[in-house]
Every structure is written in C-alpha cells, then in structure tokens.
Scaffold this active site. Sequence first.
Site, PDB file in Angstrom:
ATOM      1  N   THR A  89       0.518  -1.531   0.067  1.00 61.48           N
ATOM      2  CA  THR A  89      -0.134  -0.296  -0.229  1.00 61.48           C
ATOM      3  C   THR A  89       0.457   0.942   0.233  1.00 61.48           C
ATOM      4  O   THR A  89       1.919   1.413   0.352  1.00 61.48           O
ATOM      5  CB  THR A  89      -0.958  -0.278   1.328  1.00 61.48           C
ATOM      6  OG1 THR A  89       0.063   0.698   2.440  1.00 61.48           O
ATOM      7  CG2 THR A  89      -2.029  -1.008   1.627  1.00 61.48           C
ATOM      8  N   CYS A  90       0.424   2.818  -0.084  1.00 65.90           N
ATOM      9  CA  CYS A  90       0.783   3.783  -0.062  1.00 65.90           C
ATOM     10  C   CYS A  90       1.002   3.937   1.342  1.00 65.90           C
ATOM     11  O   CYS A  90       1.167   5.403   1.241  1.00 65.90           O
ATOM     12  CB  CYS A  90      -0.538   4.698  -1.199  1.00 65.90           C
ATOM     13  SG  CYS A  90      -0.154   4.682  -2.447  1.00 65.90           S
ATOM     14  N   ASP A  91       1.255   3.724   2.674  1.00 65.24           N
ATOM     15  CA  ASP A  91       1.229   3.496   3.865  1.00 65.24           C
ATOM     16  C   ASP A  91       2.553   3.179   4.188  1.00 65.24           C
ATOM     17  O   ASP A  91       2.869   2.483   4.099  1.00 65.24           O
ATOM     18  CB  ASP A  91       0.294   3.084   4.054  1.00 65.24           C
ATOM     19  CG  ASP A  91      -0.336   3.198   5.889  1.00 65.24           C
ATOM     20  OD1 ASP A  91      -1.404   3.915   6.207  1.00 65.24           O
ATOM     21  OD2 ASP A  91       0.692   3.979   6.701  1.00 65.24           O
TER      22      ASP A  91
ATOM     23  N   ASN B  96      -6.676   1.091   0.294  1.00 62.29           N
ATOM     24  CA  ASN B  96      -5.661   1.330  -1.266  1.00 62.29           C
ATOM     25  C   ASN B  96      -6.543   0.316  -2.332  1.00 62.29           C
ATOM     26  O   ASN B  96      -5.876   0.145  -3.026  1.00 62.29           O
ATOM     27  CB  ASN B  96      -3.919   0.566  -0.955  1.00 62.29           C
ATOM     28  CG  ASN B  96      -3.498   1.985  -0.177  1.00 62.29           C
ATOM     29  OD1 ASN B  96      -2.654   2.194  -0.969  1.00 62.29           O
ATOM     30  ND2 ASN B  96      -3.608   2.728   0.972  1.00 62.29           N
TER      31      ASN B  96
ATOM     32  N   LYS C 184      -7.796   6.531  -2.076  1.00 64.09           N
ATOM     33  CA  LYS C 184      -7.612   5.407  -0.693  1.00 64.09           C
ATOM     34  C   LYS C 184      -8.126   6.314   1.123  1.00 64.09           C
ATOM     35  O   LYS C 184      -8.673   5.913   1.765  1.00 64.09           O
ATOM     36  CB  LYS C 184      -6.195   5.531  -0.472  1.00 64.09           C
ATOM     37  CG  LYS C 184      -4.741   6.947   0.029  1.00 64.09           C
ATOM     38  CD  LYS C 184      -3.625   6.512  -0.026  1.00 64.09           C
ATOM     39  CE  LYS C 184      -2.762   6.142  -1.238  1.00 64.09           C
ATOM     40  NZ  LYS C 184      -3.458   7.685  -1.444  1.00 64.09           N
TER      41      LYS C 184
END
Lengths: 398, 398
Positions: free
Chosen positions: A339-341, A382, B65
């Site tokens: 994910t973009c986390d 996401n 997101k």
Amino acid sequence: MSDLSAATGVTDRPRGTARADAIDRFLAEQRPETPFLVMDLAQVRQRYRQLRTALPDARICYAVKANPTPEVVGELVAEGASFDVASPGEIELCLARGATPESISYGNTIKKRRDIALAHERGVRLFATDSAADLANIAEAAPGAQVFCRVLVDNSGSRTPFGRKFGCAPEQAAELLRRAAELGLDPCGVSFHIGSQQLDPAAWEHGVGAARRVFEDCAAHGVPLRLVNLGGGLPAGYTETAPPLAEYVEAIEKSLESNFAERPELLIEPGRFLVGDAGVLRSEVVLVTDSCDGQRRWVYLDIGRYNGLAETEGEAITYRLRTSRDGDEVGPVVLAGPTCDGDDVIYQRNSYQLPSTLRGGDTVDLLSAGAYTASYSSVGFNGFTPLPTYCVDGDRRA
Amino acid sequence: MSDLSAATGVTDRPRGTARADAIDRFLAEQRPETPFLVMDLAQVRQRYRQLRTALPDARICYAVKANPTPEVVGELVAEGASFDVASPGEIELCLARGATPESISYGNTIKKRRDIALAHERGVRLFATDSAADLANIAEAAPGAQVFCRVLVDNSGSRTPFGRKFGCAPEQAAELLRRAAELGLDPCGVSFHIGSQQLDPAAWEHGVGAARRVFEDCAAHGVPLRLVNLGGGLPAGYTETAPPLAEYVEAIEKSLESNFAERPELLIEPGRFLVGDAGVLRSEVVLVTDSCDGQRRWVYLDIGRYNGLAETEGEAITYRLRTSRDGDEVGPVVLAGPTCDGDDVIYQRNSYQLPSTLRGGDTVDLLSAGAYTASYSSVGFNGFTPLPTYCVDGDRRA
C-alpha cells in the site's frame, strides 16, 4: 515443506509429511491469485487432540477470534471443542456451525447490555467479567448465568502483551464475585491471560497464584469458587524457538499443585496454538528495489500490515519465510507491504535474509500464519481486497 | 453541531450551518446501529472548490485511499476532479463512477507488472515511479506512458511520517527520468510527499527544492521536465490547531517562485483535506469502568483500532469528540475499543476528558473522521462487522 515441519517448535512428536503435503499440493495445483491463506484442517484437529491428551480434564474453548473461518470452527465442533467468543457475531458463527450454546463462553469483558441479552437468548450461560458495570449488565440481561472474573497479571514474557486493558486486581475480583452471588448469578471462578505467544511457561504461575488468592478470599466470605480459566498464550512456531507443549503443561500442573489443595475445574482458551501452525500465507513479490542509501534491498510483497499481517505491528510476530528462490545466496532485506502507507512495512528492525535472486513474480510464503491474519484484514484499504482463506484436509486425500 | 464547525481549523471562511445540519439531521432521524460513519457530500464539494480556487492551475487528484466510498468518488467526478489511485481496485472504482482514464494517476510506486498492464489497458497514462525495477515494468507494460519520479523528502512535521518506504534521492530520480526517456516513456516530472496531516506549511519547500534539483539535472542532460506533483499533506481538523489553507498555499507559492523561474505544471493529491472534515463517526459507549489502580476511568466504545480507528495507532491522529452528555462535568479517561485485543486502546497517553456522567448506551461522536477510517476497517476481527458509511448532502435537502 520440510521448513514448516522442522521449524515448528511446539509439537511434541514429529509431524507426518502427509499433512504438510496437503498444503503443498494445494499450492502446486490450485494457484489462486495471491495473496491468500491456506489452512490444513487436519493440523487443527491434530493440535486439538494433542492438547486434549495433555490436559484431559480441561475444557478447551477455542478462541474463535484467532481464525473465524467457518470450516475451522466446524472442524472443532466435530472434535467436541468448546468456544471462547468475543461478540454476538462469533456466537452466531459457532451456532451456525453446530456448536451448542452450552459450549460457548462469552469471554469478552467489554460487551453491550443488549449483546449480553442476545447471548442469553441464544442459550449462552457462561460470561467473563472484570467490572461492576459489566456485572450489573450480566445480572440484568442474563439472570442466573455463570460468571468468572478476569484478574490482571504480569504478561511481560509475551510477544504481544495486553497492557492494562483487561482484568482487575485479585481483591477487586473477589469483591465482584461476591457481588455476583448477591445479584443471583453463579460466581464460578477466575480467569487470566498471561499474554499471547507467551514464551515462558512459568508465566502461568502469575495467573494461577492470583486465582488462588481470589478463591481464598471468596471462600472466607462463604462464596466457594470452582473454575480456573487458564486463558490463552500457548505459542505457534515463528522465528523464535518456543518450548514444547509438554513444558507448558508441566509448568501449569506444578502451579496448580502448589496453589490448590483440591484440583479446580479447568478451562483453557487456545487460539494461536490450534490454528497458527496450520496455515500458510502465500504472497507474491511485487518489486525488489535497492535502497536509497545503498544499504539493504527493499522487497515489496502483495501482503502487508493492512491485508493480513496486522501482527507485524512493532514487528511483534516474526513469521518464518520460504521463497521460490530458496537455495540461492541470501542477503539482508527490508520487507514491506503493497500500500501507499508509510507504516505498511513488515520487517525493518529484524534483519531478515532473502535470496539475492528474488524478483517480481516470485512467491514468498509466510509459514505458521493461520492465526490473526485473514480476520484482521482490512475491507479494502488502498483498494486491495481482503485476504481469502482456502481450506484443505491432509487426512482426507482428494 | 457547533463543535464541528468551530473546531475545524482549516477552512478560510465560516461554514454554513445548513451543511453541518445535514449530518445532525441524519443522526437525529435515522439512528442506524452504531458504529457508523456519515459523510456530507456538500462538505467534500465545498473543500474541492476551495482548493480549486486557491490553486487554480493545479490539477487536483483526489487520493482515493482516504475514502473510497463510491458516492464520494462520484461527487468528485461531477466536480471535474482527477484521481490518485493506489491499485487496480481503485482504478475500477473511479471508472465505474464515471471518471475518465485520463483523469487517473497511478500514484503507487509499488505495483505488479500485470497491474500496470491492466491500468494501461483501461487507458491510464500517468504513473509514479521511484525504482529501476518499477520503471522497467512501466516501459514494458505501459509503453509511452508519462512517468513522474518520487523523491524522498524530510517529513518530520507530519503527524504520520512516511519513513523511508517511498521515494529516492534527487540524483537517483534524475537518473531514472533520463532512463525513462531512453525507454520511450515520457518523463514528465517529480513528486514528493511531505507527510500526511502536515502541520508545517514550510515543509513543502523540502519537496519543491528537491524537485528543482531534479529539473536542473535532467535539463542539463537534455531531458526537460514540466510537472511538480505537490503530493498530499493538507490537514483536517483534529484536536491540534492546523494553519488555514491560505498559509499552505502561500508557502507553496513562495517555494515555487524561489525555485522555478518558469512556473511548472502542478498536480496535488489531497485526500484527508477533502474528506476528513466531511465525516462524523458515531459510536456508542459499551462500558465505563474504574481503573484497577483508581486513576482514570476507562471508557470502552464500540469503535476501536480494528473497525475504523486505525490511525489512532501510536495516537497519531487525535479526533475531536462530542458526547451525548456534553455540558456535564468532565474528568480524565482512557479510551479503548471493544475487542479482546490489548492493543485496541484508542487514547491512553493523550489525556482526554469526558463527562463523568457518561455510561453504556451514550453516544460518542468522533468529528472530522471522514478520512482513513471505514476503508481501514477489518473484515471481521473479533466478529465485529466493518464500519458502514452513509452519505448525506447538506446542499440537497430531503
């Protein structure tokens, strides 16, 4: 699947290869889209029987939260297990898979009054408590029910300690149980939890000793108790070496003997121990990149903290890994999720080593991943779908 | 709903009460079972227009997101927004709600080759990258696409910093973008992310300055760049006071002026800023107990870290609260979620104060909870169902 068999430190006897083969066969033949979890029901059954044999007079309540896959619950119903549930949702799940209401223990001390009422209406008669407010709700919504009180114990040896969220001091527990009697409830005993993935068998002494003090206090006030709920804490096989089950049982027995002249009724709530080693989580390498500072490679998987690996928060649980490049030369890596986390990093402090040849499309299996994975998965963070679970049965060849 | 309006520090003009009323009206009239999230689409629209006005030449790509509720995406499609997506799932969602492929930016630097191919097949032509491996995949699976390279910048002022998971050094970015040109791609520019909920507007200078260095490096090698992607980071209104949008815009403009002789094309990826303040999460008090050590009361809600409040990990995001007992005398509390998980504690280090009269059945609303809540929710940990989202529209009275 020799890795899995070899590294699972908690069984007392070598595992047959037939069972491990069931998951291997599934992985070789079915190839669903990654990531996914495969559970071997035969392994769950075998663990249940092992514990049954080791503690024949303990009522074994499977902690459903560890893996609420309906097939897993159904398997344990067939074995005659009882169930430790956290919510009405888990009660309905157990009943739907054939569990009797008498086999269900509502083990969450935090429950709405209407959820207690719903449980009572379904026939559940055993409840945990640790506060006056919850006890009053039980007395009102589940009149006459059995209650055990959870005491707060030291759980420092655990990989995932509980903090102070649950449980009360032994003197408060005694007071609550005496109050339970006054409210027309059946105060049956004491529970504790020495922390999940507890690596020190001696830790149970903290709980058994505290239980004895509550027993004594209540007896002195004319309220005899009978049940010691040993909670959870039995381990699964991660990277660290856990003692074998026999050592846990020995420590528990020793502690019971030294604290209780007359053996109490026993209840135990294994979750991770029954299902952890029975699952393999297959993931795929998305990308391998060199780090910005030229140190470790970053290996990004299609599984991460938000779609199944919640227990890698703080790197608490360190899964054993197996890759499709095993045998090639290895080097240090940081492992991260898709994910973009920025927090979706799996292992950074722990120095995992993976094959230098690893690249996008290769598989990485997380072994002993049957507990606290799929049900922790986010609904769609996401835009990634939740982790699916497939079940195989190593005792029933297709 | 005066609390919500008053405490949201990031708007430049006072909000009309009509909009706040839409959520209030829903809460008063509909009363679905708690916990749940209510989103006011009018508020999302208003925030989009506010940003549109403040940065008229920036392409606004909503970070899906933050809240992938289809109605929210549809609302932003109608406003003419673009979209920053993290996965094929988010691409399909945007297309299904009417977004054009040209409005989609595949902002995740971690993607499978087949996911790039799928995006390309759907018409997506803009991709983020930060590694040679990903760039090679884009060149193969999305020939001719536009790529921007993410640089790693200091994001220490952020409430949820990114660590080192994403981005590369400016000199590596320049090398990758030159390589992109050689691979037949269109190297359009540079992106960065100064960290979500960034409270220091000056932080953008780190990114804009890094972008300039990459522009210069590439230009010197005959590869002109044109796009600066300002990323996310604009705040929502939590307990801390965030500067108004005007200060962010001023800092960004100043930074652009001091770094670029010719103004570059701009792209910005707001998530939290567009949807955070537009949501109210209603929860119910399950139980209030006195602590074991007689210190703070523990207030247990039916919402916690596993069914919507993932961003309270480490107490990073501190929501403003509103209760059905507001006005009564307050005292210090620990706030915790409903599961049997010891980590499911919401606020313990932060000293929240709640009414002493609070008891089971009362409501606690978490304000500005529209971002990173429902989509982080677990599928069913402890048997609790995922957080549902309801949408209202303060501009369209029922």
